[in-house]
Scaffold this motif. Structure first.
Motif, PDB file in Angstrom:
ATOM      1  N   ILE A  46      -5.876  18.186 -16.385  1.00  0.00           N
ATOM      2  CA  ILE A  46      -6.394  18.346 -15.079  1.00  0.00           C
ATOM      3  C   ILE A  46      -7.323  17.679 -14.448  1.00  0.00           C
ATOM      4  O   ILE A  46      -7.196  17.749 -13.283  1.00  0.00           O
ATOM      5  CB  ILE A  46      -6.792  20.043 -15.231  1.00  0.00           C
ATOM      6  N   GLU A  47      -8.229  17.006 -15.287  1.00  0.00           N
ATOM      7  CA  GLU A  47      -9.401  16.390 -15.069  1.00  0.00           C
ATOM      8  C   GLU A  47      -8.583  15.155 -14.225  1.00  0.00           C
ATOM      9  O   GLU A  47      -8.993  14.603 -12.992  1.00  0.00           O
ATOM     10  CB  GLU A  47     -10.167  15.806 -15.789  1.00  0.00           C
ATOM     11  N   ILE A  48      -7.576  14.660 -15.011  1.00  0.00           N
ATOM     12  CA  ILE A  48      -6.899  13.607 -14.539  1.00  0.00           C
ATOM     13  C   ILE A  48      -6.191  13.579 -13.143  1.00  0.00           C
ATOM     14  O   ILE A  48      -6.018  12.617 -12.319  1.00  0.00           O
ATOM     15  CB  ILE A  48      -6.055  12.826 -15.577  1.00  0.00           C
ATOM     16  N   LEU A  49      -5.443  14.807 -13.170  1.00  0.00           N
ATOM     17  CA  LEU A  49      -4.874  15.268 -11.686  1.00  0.00           C
ATOM     18  C   LEU A  49      -5.693  15.273 -10.677  1.00  0.00           C
ATOM     19  O   LEU A  49      -5.313  14.734  -9.562  1.00  0.00           O
ATOM     20  CB  LEU A  49      -4.249  16.615 -12.006  1.00  0.00           C
ATOM     21  N   ILE A  50      -7.189  15.752 -11.000  1.00  0.00           N
ATOM     22  CA  ILE A  50      -8.052  15.775  -9.862  1.00  0.00           C
ATOM     23  C   ILE A  50      -8.610  14.412  -9.370  1.00  0.00           C
ATOM     24  O   ILE A  50      -8.687  14.134  -8.459  1.00  0.00           O
ATOM     25  CB  ILE A  50      -9.398  16.488 -10.233  1.00  0.00           C
ATOM     26  N   ASN A  51      -8.508  13.529 -10.701  1.00  0.00           N
ATOM     27  CA  ASN A  51      -8.850  11.971 -10.190  1.00  0.00           C
ATOM     28  C   ASN A  51      -7.877  11.395  -9.075  1.00  0.00           C
ATOM     29  O   ASN A  51      -7.989  10.776  -8.252  1.00  0.00           O
ATOM     30  CB  ASN A  51      -8.814  11.211 -11.287  1.00  0.00           C
ATOM     31  N   ILE A  52      -6.493  11.933  -9.386  1.00  0.00           N
ATOM     32  CA  ILE A  52      -5.377  11.306  -8.706  1.00  0.00           C
ATOM     33  C   ILE A  52      -5.332  11.969  -7.424  1.00  0.00           C
ATOM     34  O   ILE A  52      -4.974  11.119  -6.314  1.00  0.00           O
ATOM     35  CB  ILE A  52      -4.027  11.743  -9.502  1.00  0.00           C
ATOM     36  N   THR A  53      -5.786  13.211  -7.257  1.00  0.00           N
ATOM     37  CA  THR A  53      -5.583  13.575  -5.777  1.00  0.00           C
ATOM     38  C   THR A  53      -6.615  13.355  -4.994  1.00  0.00           C
ATOM     39  O   THR A  53      -6.587  12.985  -3.900  1.00  0.00           O
ATOM     40  CB  THR A  53      -5.339  15.153  -5.884  1.00  0.00           C
ATOM     41  N   ARG A  67       1.524   9.530  -5.752  1.00  0.00           N
ATOM     42  CA  ARG A  67       1.990  10.770  -5.650  1.00  0.00           C
ATOM     43  C   ARG A  67       3.011  11.319  -6.689  1.00  0.00           C
ATOM     44  O   ARG A  67       3.113  12.169  -7.212  1.00  0.00           O
ATOM     45  CB  ARG A  67       2.802  11.000  -4.122  1.00  0.00           C
ATOM     46  N   LEU A  68       3.939  10.153  -7.217  1.00  0.00           N
ATOM     47  CA  LEU A  68       4.737  10.486  -8.126  1.00  0.00           C
ATOM     48  C   LEU A  68       3.997  10.905  -9.621  1.00  0.00           C
ATOM     49  O   LEU A  68       4.453  11.812 -10.136  1.00  0.00           O
ATOM     50  CB  LEU A  68       5.725   9.332  -8.456  1.00  0.00           C
ATOM     51  N   LEU A  69       3.115   9.980  -9.699  1.00  0.00           N
ATOM     52  CA  LEU A  69       2.131  10.174 -10.805  1.00  0.00           C
ATOM     53  C   LEU A  69       1.578  11.781 -10.825  1.00  0.00           C
ATOM     54  O   LEU A  69       1.485  12.387 -11.870  1.00  0.00           O
ATOM     55  CB  LEU A  69       1.024   9.391 -10.878  1.00  0.00           C
ATOM     56  N   TYR A 111       0.893  -1.168  -0.001  1.00  0.00           N
ATOM     57  CA  TYR A 111       0.207   0.157   0.049  1.00  0.00           C
ATOM     58  C   TYR A 111       1.098   1.373   0.154  1.00  0.00           C
ATOM     59  O   TYR A 111       0.565   2.169  -0.529  1.00  0.00           O
ATOM     60  CB  TYR A 111      -0.813  -0.075   1.304  1.00  0.00           C
ATOM     61  N   SER A 112       1.794   1.313   0.770  1.00  0.00           N
ATOM     62  CA  SER A 112       2.902   2.466   0.818  1.00  0.00           C
ATOM     63  C   SER A 112       3.471   2.609  -0.346  1.00  0.00           C
ATOM     64  O   SER A 112       3.797   3.650  -1.066  1.00  0.00           O
ATOM     65  CB  SER A 112       3.820   2.208   1.780  1.00  0.00           C
ATOM     66  N   ALA A 113       3.792   1.399  -1.112  1.00  0.00           N
ATOM     67  CA  ALA A 113       4.409   1.656  -2.580  1.00  0.00           C
ATOM     68  C   ALA A 113       3.435   2.364  -3.450  1.00  0.00           C
ATOM     69  O   ALA A 113       3.838   3.004  -4.360  1.00  0.00           O
ATOM     70  CB  ALA A 113       4.972   0.369  -3.124  1.00  0.00           C
ATOM     71  N   VAL A 114       2.186   1.726  -3.413  1.00  0.00           N
ATOM     72  CA  VAL A 114       1.275   2.221  -4.331  1.00  0.00           C
ATOM     73  C   VAL A 114       1.109   3.639  -4.087  1.00  0.00           C
ATOM     74  O   VAL A 114       0.924   4.614  -4.948  1.00  0.00           O
ATOM     75  CB  VAL A 114      -0.161   1.648  -4.157  1.00  0.00           C
TER      76      VAL A 114
END
Length: 146
Positions: free
Chosen positions: A74-81, A22-24, A14-17
């Motif tokens: 930007i939408e993908i970044l929102i999905n990631i965050t 975060r890197l993504l 989980y920590s690696a994911v």
């Protein structure tokens, strides 16, 4: 470190994911910045080619396509965050992003070089995504009314 389970291996996975997500997100911010620079460069080039300071319809379509690509990023970044915050993928946001990507494809589509089956397929995908998005918005509200 947040403890997810009693299993050390699962916690490390989980920590690696989470580190990878975060890197993504950092890489996506870089992509967004580069996309904004590309939009600015596209506008600059279009305005400096004869006829100067005039955008043709094809110039505007190219610019719209570049704008939409940045908005999708930007939408993908929102999905990631949101995934980082909630540790779950929100289907509404993912479907909204997919609808935006489909809209971008339709906006920049060159109908002179596109075959009818491709257009029918794109229409079917757009319709299916629209109905799915509508259902996702309607079904939860119906469940909460009871």
């Amino acid at each position: 470190m947040t403890k997810y389970t009693d299993d050390a291996l699962t916690n490390k996975l989980y920590s690696a994911v989470r580190f990878s997500v975060r890197l993504l997100s950092i890489m996506m911010v870089f992509v967004i910045i580069m996309g904004v620079i590309d939009v600015a460069w596209t506008i600059y080039e279009k305005l400096n080619t004869p006829p100067v300071f005039i955008l043709t319809i094809s110039d505007m379509l190219a610019t719209f396509g570049a704008f939409m690509a940045v908005l999708i990023a930007i939408e993908i970044l929102i999905n990631i965050t949101i995934y980082l915050r909630d540790d779950v993928i929100h289907v509404k946001i993912v479907m909204a992003t997919a609808l935006m990507a489909i809209a971008r494809k339709v906006i920049v589509l060159d109908f002179a070089e596109t075959t009818p089956p491709y257009i029918y397929g794109l229409a079917a995908v757009a319709l299916a995504m629209s109905v799915g998005y509508w259902l996702i918005h309607k079904i939860p509200s119906k469940l909460h009314e009871d």
